[in-house]
Scaffold this motif. Sequence first.
Motif, PDB file in Angstrom:
ATOM      1  N   LEU A  31       0.842  -1.196   0.000  1.00 12.78           N
ATOM      2  CA  LEU A  31       0.000   0.000   0.000  1.00 12.78           C
ATOM      3  C   LEU A  31       0.878   1.246   0.000  1.00 12.78           C
ATOM      4  CD1 LEU A  31      -2.712  -1.027   2.630  1.00 12.78           C
ATOM      5  CD2 LEU A  31      -2.806  -1.297   0.141  1.00 12.78           C
ATOM      6  N   LEU A  32       0.584   2.168  -0.919  1.00 12.89           N
ATOM      7  CA  LEU A  32       1.318   3.421  -1.055  1.00 12.89           C
ATOM      8  C   LEU A  32       0.311   4.562  -0.974  1.00 12.89           C
ATOM      9  CD1 LEU A  32       3.370   2.379  -4.230  1.00 12.89           C
ATOM     10  CD2 LEU A  32       4.109   2.157  -1.851  1.00 12.89           C
ATOM     11  N   GLN A  33       0.587   5.534  -0.112  1.00 13.82           N
ATOM     12  CA  GLN A  33      -0.330   6.679   0.003  1.00 13.82           C
ATOM     13  C   GLN A  33       0.473   7.897   0.435  1.00 13.82           C
ATOM     14  OE1 GLN A  33      -3.835   6.103   2.515  1.00 13.82           O
ATOM     15  NE2 GLN A  33      -4.994   7.331   1.054  1.00 13.82           N
ATOM     16  N   GLY A  34       0.607   8.866  -0.477  1.00 12.98           N
ATOM     17  CA  GLY A  34       1.445  10.013  -0.190  1.00 12.98           C
ATOM     18  C   GLY A  34       2.871   9.550   0.056  1.00 12.98           C
ATOM     19  N   GLU A  35       3.415   9.930   1.214  1.00 17.49           N
ATOM     20  CA  GLU A  35       4.770   9.498   1.566  1.00 17.49           C
ATOM     21  C   GLU A  35       4.780   8.183   2.343  1.00 17.49           C
ATOM     22  OE1 GLU A  35       7.377  11.059   0.450  1.00 17.49           O
ATOM     23  OE2 GLU A  35       6.095  12.588  -0.487  1.00 17.49           O
ATOM     24  N   ARG A  36       3.629   7.614   2.602  1.00 22.14           N
ATOM     25  CA  ARG A  36       3.546   6.415   3.423  1.00 22.14           C
ATOM     26  C   ARG A  36       3.686   5.158   2.561  1.00 22.14           C
ATOM     27  NH1 ARG A  36      -2.050   6.921   6.189  1.00 22.14           N
ATOM     28  NH2 ARG A  36      -1.228   5.375   7.631  1.00 22.14           N
ATOM     29  N   ARG A  37       4.240   4.127   3.182  1.00 20.72           N
ATOM     30  CA  ARG A  37       4.504   2.875   2.463  1.00 20.72           C
ATOM     31  C   ARG A  37       4.345   1.727   3.450  1.00 20.72           C
ATOM     32  NH1 ARG A  37       9.122  -0.276   1.951  1.00 20.72           N
ATOM     33  NH2 ARG A  37       9.516  -1.245  -0.100  1.00 20.72           N
ATOM     34  N   LEU A  38       3.554   0.716   3.080  1.00 19.35           N
ATOM     35  CA  LEU A  38       3.314  -0.439   3.950  1.00 19.35           C
ATOM     36  C   LEU A  38       3.678  -1.705   3.197  1.00 19.35           C
ATOM     37  CD1 LEU A  38       2.006  -0.549   6.863  1.00 19.35           C
ATOM     38  CD2 LEU A  38      -0.019  -1.467   5.732  1.00 19.35           C
ATOM     39  N   THR A  39       4.430  -2.583   3.829  1.00 25.09           N
ATOM     40  CA  THR A  39       4.798  -3.851   3.202  1.00 25.09           C
ATOM     41  C   THR A  39       3.772  -4.929   3.538  1.00 25.09           C
ATOM     42  OG1 THR A  39       6.094  -4.638   5.084  1.00 25.09           O
ATOM     43  CG2 THR A  39       7.235  -3.242   3.460  1.00 25.09           C
ATOM     44  N   PHE A  40       3.883  -6.068   2.852  1.00 26.19           N
ATOM     45  CA  PHE A  40       2.968  -7.179   3.133  1.00 26.19           C
ATOM     46  C   PHE A  40       3.147  -7.700   4.563  1.00 26.19           C
ATOM     47  CE2 PHE A  40       2.905  -7.393  -1.530  1.00 26.19           C
ATOM     48  CZ  PHE A  40       1.542  -7.526  -1.760  1.00 26.19           C
ATOM     49  N   GLY A  41       4.404  -7.719   5.039  1.00 27.27           N
ATOM     50  CA  GLY A  41       4.630  -8.152   6.414  1.00 27.27           C
ATOM     51  C   GLY A  41       4.013  -7.188   7.418  1.00 27.27           C
ATOM     52  N   GLU A  42       4.169  -5.896   7.154  1.00 30.43           N
ATOM     53  CA  GLU A  42       3.568  -4.892   8.040  1.00 30.43           C
ATOM     54  C   GLU A  42       2.045  -4.930   7.969  1.00 30.43           C
ATOM     55  OE1 GLU A  42       7.118  -1.518   7.864  1.00 30.43           O
ATOM     56  OE2 GLU A  42       5.592  -1.601   6.292  1.00 30.43           O
ATOM     57  N   LEU A  43       1.521  -5.219   6.789  1.00 25.87           N
ATOM     58  CA  LEU A  43       0.071  -5.342   6.631  1.00 25.87           C
ATOM     59  C   LEU A  43      -0.474  -6.426   7.563  1.00 25.87           C
ATOM     60  CD1 LEU A  43      -2.382  -4.391   4.765  1.00 25.87           C
ATOM     61  CD2 LEU A  43      -1.927  -6.490   3.483  1.00 25.87           C
ATOM     62  N   ARG A  44       0.179  -7.567   7.579  1.00 27.93           N
ATOM     63  CA  ARG A  44      -0.242  -8.667   8.464  1.00 27.93           C
ATOM     64  C   ARG A  44      -0.088  -8.274   9.932  1.00 27.93           C
ATOM     65  NH1 ARG A  44       4.094 -13.005   8.255  1.00 27.93           N
ATOM     66  NH2 ARG A  44       5.111 -11.214   9.239  1.00 27.93           N
ATOM     67  N   ASP A  45       1.076  -7.752  10.294  1.00 26.72           N
ATOM     68  CA  ASP A  45       1.363  -7.498  11.708  1.00 26.72           C
ATOM     69  C   ASP A  45       0.485  -6.383  12.275  1.00 26.72           C
ATOM     70  OD1 ASP A  45       3.269  -9.445  11.402  1.00 26.72           O
ATOM     71  OD2 ASP A  45       4.961  -8.053  11.269  1.00 26.72           O
ATOM     72  N   ARG A  46       0.337  -5.300  11.534  1.00 23.86           N
ATOM     73  CA  ARG A  46      -0.460  -4.186  12.048  1.00 23.86           C
ATOM     74  C   ARG A  46      -1.948  -4.538  12.082  1.00 23.86           C
ATOM     75  NH1 ARG A  46       1.211   1.495   9.559  1.00 23.86           N
ATOM     76  NH2 ARG A  46      -0.578   2.020  10.876  1.00 23.86           N
ATOM     77  N   SER A  47      -2.399  -5.343  11.113  1.00 24.37           N
ATOM     78  CA  SER A  47      -3.798  -5.785  11.137  1.00 24.37           C
ATOM     79  C   SER A  47      -4.058  -6.663  12.354  1.00 24.37           C
ATOM     80  CB  SER A  47      -4.135  -6.563   9.856  1.00 24.37           C
ATOM     81  OG  SER A  47      -4.025  -5.751   8.722  1.00 24.37           O
ATOM     82  N   GLU A  48      -3.101  -7.503  12.689  1.00 27.12           N
ATOM     83  CA  GLU A  48      -3.303  -8.402  13.823  1.00 27.12           C
ATOM     84  C   GLU A  48      -3.307  -7.626  15.139  1.00 27.12           C
ATOM     85  OE1 GLU A  48      -2.540 -13.016  14.392  1.00 27.12           O
ATOM     86  OE2 GLU A  48      -0.716 -11.876  13.955  1.00 27.12           O
ATOM     87  N   ARG A  49      -2.483  -6.588  15.240  1.00 25.86           N
ATOM     88  CA  ARG A  49      -2.513  -5.761  16.446  1.00 25.86           C
ATOM     89  C   ARG A  49      -3.851  -5.017  16.558  1.00 25.86           C
ATOM     90  NH1 ARG A  49       1.749  -5.498  19.560  1.00 25.86           N
ATOM     91  NH2 ARG A  49       0.744  -3.754  20.671  1.00 25.86           N
ATOM     92  N   ALA A  50      -4.352  -4.528  15.411  1.00 19.83           N
ATOM     93  CA  ALA A  50      -5.662  -3.867  15.427  1.00 19.83           C
ATOM     94  C   ALA A  50      -6.756  -4.858  15.798  1.00 19.83           C
ATOM     95  CB  ALA A  50      -5.948  -3.235  14.070  1.00 19.83           C
ATOM     96  N   ALA A  51      -6.627  -6.097  15.326  1.00 18.29           N
ATOM     97  CA  ALA A  51      -7.604  -7.132  15.691  1.00 18.29           C
ATOM     98  C   ALA A  51      -7.618  -7.350  17.200  1.00 18.29           C
ATOM     99  CB  ALA A  51      -7.278  -8.438  14.965  1.00 18.29           C
ATOM    100  N   ALA A  52      -6.421  -7.351  17.816  1.00 18.87           N
ATOM    101  CA  ALA A  52      -6.346  -7.535  19.272  1.00 18.87           C
ATOM    102  C   ALA A  52      -7.006  -6.365  19.997  1.00 18.87           C
ATOM    103  CB  ALA A  52      -4.889  -7.675  19.699  1.00 18.87           C
TER     104      ALA A  52
END
Length: 498
Positions: A31-52
Amino acid sequence: MDETAHALGTAATLWELVARRAALTPHRPVLLQGERRLTFGELRDRSERAAAGLHAMGVRPGTVVAWQLPTRIETVLLTLALARIGAVQSPVIPFHRDREVGFALRESKAAYFAVPGEWRGFDFTAMAGRTGAPGVFEAYDSLPDGDPSALPAPPASGTDVRWIYWTSGTTSDPKGVLHTDRSLIAGGSCLAHALRLSADDIGSIAFPFAHIGGPDYLIMLLLYGFPAVLFEKFALPDALDEYRRHGVTTAGGSTAFYAMFLAEQRKQPGRKLIPTLRLLAGGGAPKPPGLHHAVVREMGCALTHGYGMTEVPMITMGSPDDTEDHLAHTEGRPPAGMEIRITDGEIRLRGEAVCKGYLDPVATAAAFDADGFLSTGDLGHLTDTGHLVITGRAKDVIIRKGENISAKEIEDLLHGHASVGDVAVIGLPDPERGERVCAVVERARDAADPTLSDLTAYLRAQGLAVHKLPEQLEVVDELPRNDALRKVLKYKLRDRYA
């Protein structure tokens, strides 16, 4: 077909697909948005923290969570966090207001409602309060956070209903459409495999992620391992810098998006609008053949168009290796597993990508026939090569003096007139004819208003039968459209001019 993508497409659930992709390419961007950049690994990890964090709030498997959020990285993280828990989520297009939002919340029996706070000058939190929404929380630039070790195991079944999408609003009464993880994965797989994309591509999501096209596109990114640029607000020419900066190779959304890109290209003929762009793709609305040819000729890229609906996110899709005639005049072919049956001219569907029905069981019973095929209300036929040609909507056939007239046939021809930017042809009640043919024209940029005699002369020259010629012309600055894929709302035109 890419073997890795095909193997990933067998995942039972959306979360399993996320986990598999993150394990394969954890450091590649998604995912790319403006200056932000998210990798597939970060997508999994941050989603799981939000799930918690959501789990700590009380969200459990089967809990209904509605969300009305713009196209942002946080929105994707939230939807995957809910998928990790196994909650039932009900996305609502951000442009809807009290009446539509209140209806969706009541019908879905949502226990929580995520909103962006104040966004684009509108207070969504205040609106949530007016509708009596329960469990309201803001999820624009931050999400609930927690320790993933406290989470239960991810859901194992991909065939339970976990999504309630809302029909797009081209009729006055929306319906809650029931989807599973597997039906969305099947739809996204159709899109991904047809477009022949690769890990080297860079995509774009310029439409509301809350639309059924959101998971379609996300699943494509997960299957093929490439990133997409997200547009919280899409407008041309303002968005062009982002397309160019990130080197987007594939863009689109719907027919209205093609027309907007083409209009910008015509401001600087001979200079490619987006240098890296090689493919425009989309669906959601009819595509005039003339528009297809103009885009390919003037923008210097391929254009593939598909056919989908809220009930079946992807039914057919054109492929870059189709012939130019097929790309211009058909909606592509169905994937393996999608059965198309033509009954009395109407398109009916059966397959894994088809929804489980509607929230209203009466609507479900009316929509499916005895063999389990979904009635689409669209008219069409299959060619000898298996490509689908859509000839119109069952409700969009004009009956004049007992003769059936296809509105789409007239619209496709009128798109070639220099004064026509866009057009909707409708039938209006007429005491002598039953219905009369009315063309509602959105004038082209810098063009003079066409007259009825101009248009009928043009249609005669194109060989249109005399009984199909419009008998009424209305010229407007802008046709009424919905806020998702910019579909023209013909029911509003019928109400206005009847």
